[in-house]
Scaffold this motif. Structure first.
Motif, PDB file in Angstrom:
ATOM      1  N   ALA A  44       0.842  -1.205   0.000  1.00 42.67           N
ATOM      2  CA  ALA A  44       0.000   0.000   0.000  1.00 42.67           C
ATOM      3  C   ALA A  44       0.874   1.251   0.000  1.00 42.67           C
ATOM      4  O   ALA A  44       0.608   2.219  -0.724  1.00 42.67           O
ATOM      5  N   GLU A  45       1.948   1.213   0.791  1.00 41.26           N
ATOM      6  CA  GLU A  45       2.880   2.353   0.835  1.00 41.26           C
ATOM      7  C   GLU A  45       3.618   2.501  -0.501  1.00 41.26           C
ATOM      8  O   GLU A  45       3.854   3.615  -0.979  1.00 41.26           O
ATOM      9  N   ARG A  46       3.967   1.364  -1.114  1.00 48.01           N
ATOM     10  CA  ARG A  46       4.643   1.408  -2.410  1.00 48.01           C
ATOM     11  C   ARG A  46       3.706   1.988  -3.479  1.00 48.01           C
ATOM     12  O   ARG A  46       4.124   2.798  -4.316  1.00 48.01           O
ATOM     13  N   PHE A  47       2.439   1.569  -3.440  1.00 45.65           N
ATOM     14  CA  PHE A  47       1.471   2.122  -4.397  1.00 45.65           C
ATOM     15  C   PHE A  47       1.353   3.634  -4.224  1.00 45.65           C
ATOM     16  O   PHE A  47       1.299   4.370  -5.214  1.00 45.65           O
ATOM     17  N   LYS A  48       1.324   4.095  -2.994  1.00 46.50           N
ATOM     18  CA  LYS A  48       1.250   5.542  -2.724  1.00 46.50           C
ATOM     19  C   LYS A  48       2.404   6.276  -3.428  1.00 46.50           C
ATOM     20  O   LYS A  48       2.183   7.259  -4.141  1.00 46.50           O
ATOM     21  N   GLN A  49       3.621   5.776  -3.218  1.00 44.50           N
ATOM     22  CA  GLN A  49       4.801   6.409  -3.834  1.00 44.50           C
ATOM     23  C   GLN A  49       4.707   6.408  -5.361  1.00 44.50           C
ATOM     24  O   GLN A  49       4.938   7.428  -6.021  1.00 44.50           O
ATOM     25  N   LEU A  50       4.368   5.245  -5.909  1.00 40.91           N
ATOM     26  CA  LEU A  50       4.310   5.098  -7.367  1.00 40.91           C
ATOM     27  C   LEU A  50       3.203   5.954  -7.981  1.00 40.91           C
ATOM     28  O   LEU A  50       3.385   6.579  -9.027  1.00 40.91           O
ATOM     29  N   ALA A  51       2.043   5.974  -7.310  1.00 47.65           N
ATOM     30  CA  ALA A  51       0.893   6.726  -7.839  1.00 47.65           C
ATOM     31  C   ALA A  51       1.158   8.224  -7.827  1.00 47.65           C
ATOM     32  O   ALA A  51       0.857   8.932  -8.803  1.00 47.65           O
ATOM     33  N   GLU A  52       1.735   8.711  -6.738  1.00 49.66           N
ATOM     34  CA  GLU A  52       1.997  10.147  -6.640  1.00 49.66           C
ATOM     35  C   GLU A  52       3.065  10.583  -7.642  1.00 49.66           C
ATOM     36  O   GLU A  52       2.981  11.658  -8.245  1.00 49.66           O
ATOM     37  N   LYS A  53       4.048   9.701  -7.854  1.00 49.81           N
ATOM     38  CA  LYS A  53       5.104  10.011  -8.826  1.00 49.81           C
ATOM     39  C   LYS A  53       4.557   9.954 -10.260  1.00 49.81           C
ATOM     40  O   LYS A  53       4.824  10.841 -11.086  1.00 49.81           O
ATOM     41  N   VAL A  61      -2.244   9.938  -2.228  1.00 45.10           N
ATOM     42  CA  VAL A  61      -2.770   8.712  -1.621  1.00 45.10           C
ATOM     43  C   VAL A  61      -2.513   8.758  -0.114  1.00 45.10           C
ATOM     44  O   VAL A  61      -1.369   8.879   0.327  1.00 45.10           O
ATOM     45  N   GLU A  62      -3.578   8.690   0.644  1.00 44.86           N
ATOM     46  CA  GLU A  62      -3.470   8.661   2.114  1.00 44.86           C
ATOM     47  C   GLU A  62      -3.732   7.232   2.578  1.00 44.86           C
ATOM     48  O   GLU A  62      -4.826   6.700   2.371  1.00 44.86           O
ATOM     49  N   VAL A  63      -2.719   6.593   3.165  1.00 47.22           N
ATOM     50  CA  VAL A  63      -2.854   5.201   3.603  1.00 47.22           C
ATOM     51  C   VAL A  63      -3.171   5.159   5.098  1.00 47.22           C
ATOM     52  O   VAL A  63      -2.492   5.795   5.907  1.00 47.22           O
ATOM     53  N   TYR A  64      -4.211   4.402   5.438  1.00 47.83           N
ATOM     54  CA  TYR A  64      -4.634   4.253   6.838  1.00 47.83           C
ATOM     55  C   TYR A  64      -4.577   2.769   7.216  1.00 47.83           C
ATOM     56  O   TYR A  64      -5.502   2.019   6.915  1.00 47.83           O
ATOM     57  N   PRO A  65      -3.475   2.317   7.854  1.00 41.22           N
ATOM     58  CA  PRO A  65      -3.334   0.895   8.205  1.00 41.22           C
ATOM     59  C   PRO A  65      -4.014   0.544   9.534  1.00 41.22           C
ATOM     60  O   PRO A  65      -4.587   1.412  10.211  1.00 41.22           O
ATOM     61  N   ASN A  66      -3.945  -0.738   9.887  1.00 42.44           N
ATOM     62  CA  ASN A  66      -4.300  -1.202  11.235  1.00 42.44           C
ATOM     63  C   ASN A  66      -5.692  -0.813  11.713  1.00 42.44           C
ATOM     64  O   ASN A  66      -5.895  -0.482  12.881  1.00 42.44           O
ATOM     65  N   SER A  67      -6.666  -0.815  10.805  1.00 43.40           N
ATOM     66  CA  SER A  67      -8.057  -0.470  11.160  1.00 43.40           C
ATOM     67  C   SER A  67      -8.201   0.927  11.764  1.00 43.40           C
ATOM     68  O   SER A  67      -9.086   1.168  12.577  1.00 43.40           O
ATOM     69  N   GLN A  68      -7.320   1.844  11.377  1.00 39.61           N
ATOM     70  CA  GLN A  68      -7.392   3.216  11.909  1.00 39.61           C
ATOM     71  C   GLN A  68      -8.723   3.876  11.562  1.00 39.61           C
ATOM     72  O   GLN A  68      -9.267   4.639  12.357  1.00 39.61           O
ATOM     73  N   LEU A  69      -9.219   3.594  10.371  1.00 38.56           N
ATOM     74  CA  LEU A  69     -10.496   4.198   9.959  1.00 38.56           C
ATOM     75  C   LEU A  69     -11.674   3.247  10.153  1.00 38.56           C
ATOM     76  O   LEU A  69     -12.697   3.623  10.724  1.00 38.56           O
ATOM     77  N   THR A 254      -5.073   5.818 -16.187  1.00 37.57           N
ATOM     78  CA  THR A 254      -4.016   5.030 -16.837  1.00 37.57           C
ATOM     79  C   THR A 254      -2.739   5.022 -15.991  1.00 37.57           C
ATOM     80  O   THR A 254      -2.103   3.976 -15.813  1.00 37.57           O
ATOM     81  N   ALA A 255      -2.382   6.180 -15.437  1.00 38.48           N
ATOM     82  CA  ALA A 255      -1.185   6.282 -14.590  1.00 38.48           C
ATOM     83  C   ALA A 255      -1.343   5.434 -13.329  1.00 38.48           C
ATOM     84  O   ALA A 255      -0.403   4.748 -12.897  1.00 38.48           O
ATOM     85  N   MET A 260      -0.401   0.532 -10.024  1.00 40.08           N
ATOM     86  CA  MET A 260      -0.948  -0.668  -9.367  1.00 40.08           C
ATOM     87  C   MET A 260      -0.256  -1.928  -9.886  1.00 40.08           C
ATOM     88  O   MET A 260       0.037  -2.846  -9.104  1.00 40.08           O
ATOM     89  N   ARG A 261       0.030  -1.991 -11.177  1.00 40.27           N
ATOM     90  CA  ARG A 261       0.743  -3.163 -11.721  1.00 40.27           C
ATOM     91  C   ARG A 261       2.109  -3.299 -11.073  1.00 40.27           C
ATOM     92  O   ARG A 261       2.521  -4.402 -10.683  1.00 40.27           O
ATOM     93  N   GLU A 262       2.820  -2.183 -10.948  1.00 42.30           N
ATOM     94  CA  GLU A 262       4.148  -2.214 -10.321  1.00 42.30           C
ATOM     95  C   GLU A 262       4.060  -2.609  -8.848  1.00 42.30           C
ATOM     96  O   GLU A 262       4.863  -3.400  -8.351  1.00 42.30           O
TER      97      GLU A 262
END
Length: 330
Positions: A44-53, A61-69, A254-255, A260-262
């Motif tokens: 999820a963190e990797r997708f955030k980096q890749l998507a923003e780039k 992308v805001e990632v919320y782990p561990n049932s935070q939300l 598309t981006a 997501m594929r990466e």
């Protein structure tokens, strides 16, 4: 004159505001229920980096782990309502949503190895299953891996008879319920975030998990025994709110698909590694005694559990179960 000046000023301010809104990034809230250092958490963190780039900052992308939300039972409804845009729930979650075919992934001993699994998830069967989510307002983007599960409890679990009367935590899944009953256990549905405390206090006696989930949630600290059974599989589907996804500009979509594929390639690469490392770390911690099923034990487990496939034909579909078994037999 003053009025004209005011109107010009208001017009300029309106343009600035419009531009500010036009430049504001598209926010994707990505919620999940596991720790950041699990395969899913890291991906999820990797997708955030890749998507923003890939979108040059046009997407945040805001990632919320561990049932935070949201907890397990809440997250799919939150996605459908648009409170979050992206999730990666375990495949078992789609049964209660009404797409029972996904419960085929919960069948014990359905996948003899990762090759058979990927033939399903990356082929026509997997794509067809994701398509079924669209009627629920959900778009499926990818399958993410966790791995094969081990059993744990506060007594040794070597033979099916060892499960008799144990309260075993499961996800909400009719297949997993039938699996535990086939072993003589009493299945208990609990949110993932509540499992550690339930094990610690004796509300449940044991559970099943891939090693990385067991380790990152510290379950090995409150389970005396674990059996490396590899009896079942735990995987995820990365999903988005369909209305949100369809409303994105085509170039952004598309981006994000590329990102997501990466992220998916990365996730699959680390899943097995992390499970192996977690198993090793738990063994070294010395709080849990691990037992690996012998060929004879495995035969006894399979004999007890394979009838669940027949039991679930009316729920999941005999044709789908047969197609999965055919992939496993290749």
């Amino acid at each position: 004159m003053k009025l004209k000046t005011i109107l010009v000023a208001l017009s300029a301010a309106a343009c600035l505001t419009t531009n500010a809104f036009a430049q504001a990034p598209i926010v994707i809230k990505f919620s999940h229920v596991v720790a950041t250092d699990t395969p899913k958490g890291q991906a999820a963190e990797r997708f955030k980096q890749l998507a923003e780039k890939a979108t040059n900052g046009r997407v945040k992308v805001e990632v919320y782990p561990n049932s935070q939300l949201y907890k397990d039972k809440e997250e799919l409804e939150a996605l459908q309502l648009g409170a979050v845009q992206m999730l990666a729930p375990s495949l078992a979650k789609f049964g209660p949503l009404g797409v029972k075919e996904f419960e085929v992934f919960d069948l014990p001993y359905a996948f003899p190895n990762k090759t058979a699994l990927y033939n399903v998830t990356e082929g026509p069967i997997g794509k067809g299953l994701l398509k079924k989510l669209e009627s629920k307002g959900i778009t499926g983007l990818a399958y993410w891996d966790n791995g094969f599960k081990i059993m744990s409890a506060n007594k040794p679990l070597k033979q099916p008879a060892d499960f008799k009367g144990l309260k075993m935590r499961i996800q909400s899944s009719k297949v997993l319920d039938a699996q535990m009953r086939a072993l003589g256990a009493n299945p208990q549905v609990l949110a993932f975030s509540e499992v550690y405390q339930a094990l610690q206090t004796g509300v449940v006696d044991g559970t099943e998990n891939p090693p990385s989930n067991m380790y990152t949630q510290k379950m090995h600290e409150v389970q005396k025994y674990a059996t490396v059974s590899n009896h079942g599989y735990l995987g995820y589907a990365v999903i988005v709110n369909k209305k949100f996804w369809d409303g994105l500009p085509a170039d952004i979509r598309t981006a994000l698909e590329g990102a997501m594929r990466e992220a998916t390639t990365y996730e699959k690469a680390i899943a097995q590694r992390d499970n192996d490392m977690a198993l090793d770390a738990m063994k070294k911690a010395g709080k849990t005694e691990f037992y690996t099923l012998s060929a004879q034990d495995q035969a006894a487990w399979r004999k007890a559990l394979l009838p669940v496939h027949k039991q679930m034909e009316s729920r999941i579909g005999a044709d789908l179960i047969n197609a999965i078994n055919k992939e496993g037999a290749k």
